[in-house]
Design an enzyme around this catalytic site. Structure first.
Site, PDB file in Angstrom:
ATOM      1  N   TYR A  84     -15.080  17.520 -16.454  1.00 14.53           N
ATOM      2  CA  TYR A  84     -15.583  16.148 -16.337  1.00 14.53           C
ATOM      3  C   TYR A  84     -16.669  16.071 -15.238  1.00 14.53           C
ATOM      4  O   TYR A  84     -16.490  16.632 -14.154  1.00 14.53           O
ATOM      5  CB  TYR A  84     -14.411  15.215 -16.015  1.00 14.53           C
ATOM      6  CG  TYR A  84     -14.834  13.813 -15.737  1.00 14.53           C
ATOM      7  CD1 TYR A  84     -15.356  13.012 -16.752  1.00 14.53           C
ATOM      8  CD2 TYR A  84     -14.751  13.275 -14.461  1.00 14.53           C
ATOM      9  CE1 TYR A  84     -15.777  11.716 -16.497  1.00 14.53           C
ATOM     10  CE2 TYR A  84     -15.154  11.981 -14.195  1.00 14.53           C
ATOM     11  CZ  TYR A  84     -15.675  11.208 -15.221  1.00 14.53           C
ATOM     12  OH  TYR A  84     -16.092   9.937 -14.956  1.00 14.53           O
TER      13      TYR A  84
ATOM     14  N   ASP B  18      -5.793  19.105 -14.919  1.00 19.15           N
ATOM     15  CA  ASP B  18      -6.177  17.749 -15.319  1.00 19.15           C
ATOM     16  C   ASP B  18      -5.754  17.608 -16.783  1.00 19.15           C
ATOM     17  O   ASP B  18      -6.351  18.194 -17.675  1.00 19.15           O
ATOM     18  CB  ASP B  18      -7.697  17.576 -15.146  1.00 19.15           C
ATOM     19  CG  ASP B  18      -8.170  16.155 -15.471  1.00 19.15           C
ATOM     20  OD1 ASP B  18      -7.527  15.492 -16.309  1.00 19.15           O
ATOM     21  OD2 ASP B  18      -9.195  15.731 -14.911  1.00 19.15           O
TER      22      ASP B  18
ATOM     23  N   ARG C 151       0.846  -1.199   0.000  1.00 22.46           N
ATOM     24  CA  ARG C 151       0.000   0.000   0.000  1.00 22.46           C
ATOM     25  C   ARG C 151       0.883   1.252   0.000  1.00 22.46           C
ATOM     26  O   ARG C 151       0.532   2.274  -0.544  1.00 22.46           O
ATOM     27  CB  ARG C 151      -0.968  -0.002   1.190  1.00 22.46           C
ATOM     28  CG  ARG C 151      -1.817   1.271   1.304  1.00 22.46           C
ATOM     29  CD  ARG C 151      -3.174   1.070   1.999  1.00 22.46           C
ATOM     30  NE  ARG C 151      -3.103   0.265   3.195  1.00 22.46           N
ATOM     31  CZ  ARG C 151      -2.624   0.691   4.373  1.00 22.46           C
ATOM     32  NH1 ARG C 151      -2.196   1.934   4.524  1.00 22.46           N
ATOM     33  NH2 ARG C 151      -2.591  -0.133   5.409  1.00 22.46           N
TER      34      ARG C 151
ATOM     35  N   LYS D 186      -7.539   6.723 -19.634  1.00 20.92           N
ATOM     36  CA  LYS D 186      -7.756   7.207 -20.992  1.00 20.92           C
ATOM     37  C   LYS D 186      -6.469   7.036 -21.833  1.00 20.92           C
ATOM     38  O   LYS D 186      -6.094   5.925 -22.094  1.00 20.92           O
ATOM     39  CB  LYS D 186      -8.229   8.668 -20.939  1.00 20.92           C
ATOM     40  CG  LYS D 186      -9.281   8.934 -19.835  1.00 20.92           C
ATOM     41  CD  LYS D 186     -10.622   8.277 -20.095  1.00 20.92           C
ATOM     42  CE  LYS D 186     -11.583   8.311 -18.902  1.00 20.92           C
ATOM     43  NZ  LYS D 186     -11.846   9.595 -18.278  1.00 20.92           N
TER      44      LYS D 186
HETATM   45  C1  LIG Z   1     -12.513  10.062 -17.093  1.00 23.10           C
HETATM   46  C2  LIG Z   1     -12.052  11.329 -16.525  1.00 23.10           C
HETATM   47  C3  LIG Z   1     -11.860  11.474 -15.142  1.00 23.10           C
HETATM   48  C4  LIG Z   1     -12.201  10.373 -14.157  1.00 23.10           C
HETATM   49  O1  LIG Z   1     -11.301   9.305 -14.275  1.00 23.10           O
HETATM   50  P1  LIG Z   1     -11.643   7.779 -13.946  1.00 23.10           P
HETATM   51  O2  LIG Z   1     -10.386   7.088 -14.327  1.00 23.10           O
HETATM   52  O3  LIG Z   1     -12.832   7.385 -14.758  1.00 23.10           O
HETATM   53  O4  LIG Z   1     -11.922   7.697 -12.484  1.00 23.10           O
HETATM   54  C5  LIG Z   1     -11.359  12.695 -14.681  1.00 23.10           C
HETATM   55  N1  LIG Z   1     -11.066  13.698 -15.519  1.00 23.10           N
HETATM   56  C6  LIG Z   1     -11.232  13.583 -16.857  1.00 23.10           C
HETATM   57  C7  LIG Z   1     -10.887  14.725 -17.742  1.00 23.10           C
HETATM   58  C8  LIG Z   1     -11.740  12.403 -17.405  1.00 23.10           C
HETATM   59  O5  LIG Z   1     -11.933  12.298 -18.722  1.00 23.10           O
END
Ligand SMILES: *Cc1c(COP(=O)(O)O)cnc(C)c1O
Length: 394
Positions: free
Chosen positions: A113, A185, A61, A210
């Protein structure tokens, strides 16, 4: 046996180009055996030779060798001192919002998001952390939104799903002048096309589900801290306490994905450019949201701070009937949530990714029932266009 323990460590790779860093990571080879693919250290705990002596690994962890290689690789690619690999993008963003205290205020992108709205409204709202959603491209609006307790500017750029672009350098300057943190982000462009830390941001986050993972096979998140040890320690404690670290197997999948990041991003970029321009010629398509259009409102900022447009496009069509027809008739292109993978996906943000975005914001942004989002994959672009053509026009 050749001693691999210091073999090609972090410091020897600083002069390499991005592509080479992505392929070779931090350690690259596993130190004991020289394994070229970093093994999956599927071990909870690590044996100690004696009291007061540790290999540096105690309990997974806290630190795990496979996850550590991923975290160091991401720190190298984003240009920070420390990376963290979380079990999801949500968990990554949660760790960053947890840096705030009761009574603090966040300024964030109005288009963002949907899950991020859930974090600030449903989770942190109840702890008395306030937020203001603004169009971050409008620097005067950002300045007007500043309060004495503003402690963070949270930027998504390009935004999801209406593709607005915010000037990271300018926003970082504003944040610094009031002693607030700048967080970006960087999910949509990845460090291959955009490096927020070099533009002045303090922290970068990712849904590595992604593009970084890139194969629609694992959920994960990344945080990279630029240079602040205090923030590093706070996020370390957060991860340790929440237990939101990424598992070894998923860390390995991500390391494998990152090795081809530059190749995939180039193809996503190339394909999306063609698809976006094609969409614009279609009669049933009313508006196309794509940062690579020269007449995009924020094109100058895009050209200034990024080296590519990425693979994301949104568009509206003439009616809800057309939406239903497209989502039913696509064949190779798949109607599914998510983005950034090898496969082209079409999404219906209104009820999928942005279900939790407040209604008034959706209306203001134009996320209507005629709105679709496309994550252009790395298939042959003629096949993607042929499939969309059939779905839209037949
Ligand atoms: C998908 C997404 C998230 C959330 O991520 P997860 O891996 O689904 O928890 C946050 N920010 C953006 C821009 C995203 O496209």
């Amino acid at each position: 046996m050749k001693n691999f323990s210091n073999y090609k460590d972090f410091s020897t790779k600083e002069n390499l180009h991005f592509e080479s860093k992505a392929v070779h990571g931090a350690l690259g080879t596993e130190p004991i055996t020289g394994a070229v693919s970093m093994p999956i250290f599927q071990s909870v705990t690590f044996r100690h030779p004696e009291l007061g002596n540790s290999t540096g690994f105690d309990y997974s962890r806290l630190e795990n060798p496979t996850r550590q290689e991923l975290e160091r690789t991401m720190a190298i690619l984003e240009g920070g001192i420390k990376g963290f690999a979380f079990s999801s993008g949500q968990a990554a963003n949660m760790s960053v919002y947890s840096l705030l205290n009761v009574g603090d205020h966040i300024i964030m992108s109005d288009d963002i998001y949907g899950g991020t709205h859930r974090i600030v409204n449903d989770v942190f709202g109840k702890y008395g952390i306030e937020h203001t959603s603004v169009d971050l491209a409008d620097l005067d609006a950002v300045k007007a939104a500043i309060k004495p307790n503003t402690k963070m500017i949270f930027i998504e750029t390009p935004t999801n799903p209406v593709m607005k672009v915010a000037d990271i350098a300018e926003l970082s300057k504003i944040a610094k002048s009031i002693g607030a943190l700048t967080v970006v982000d960087n999910t949509f462009l990845t460090p291959y096309f955009q490096k927020p830390l070099s533009l002045g941001a303090d922290i970068v986050t990712h849904s590595s589900t992604k593009y970084l993972g890139g194969h629609n096979d694992t959920i994960s998140g990344i945080v990279v801290v630029k240079d602040n040890e205090e923030i590093v320690n706070k996020i370390k404690v957060h991860m340790k306490s929440h237990g939101s670290q990424l598992a070894p197997m998923d860390s390995w999948l991500l390391l494998r994905g990152i090795k081809t990041l530059h190749l995939r991003m180039e193809r996503h970029n190339e394909n999306a450019y063609k698809v976006a321009h094609w969409l614009r010629t279609q009669q049933k398509v009313k508006k196309v949201y794509y940062v690579g259009f020269e007449d995009h409102r924020d094109y100058a900022v895009t050209k200034k701070q990024t080296t590519g447009f990425g693979g994301m496009i949104s568009f509206t069509v003439d009616s809800f009937e057309t939406v239903k027809k497209i989502l039913k008739n696509v064949d190779m292109v798949m109607f599914a949530e998510s983005l950034g993978g090898t496969e082209t996906l079409i999404t219906y943000p209104t009820t999928q990714t942005h279900e939790d975005t407040p209604k008034h914001l959706k209306e203001e942004l134009g996320i209507t029932d005629c709105f679709l989002r496309l994550s252009v994959g790395i298939e042959n672009v003629d096949d993607i266009i042929a499939d969309l053509d059939r779905a839209i026009n037949s």
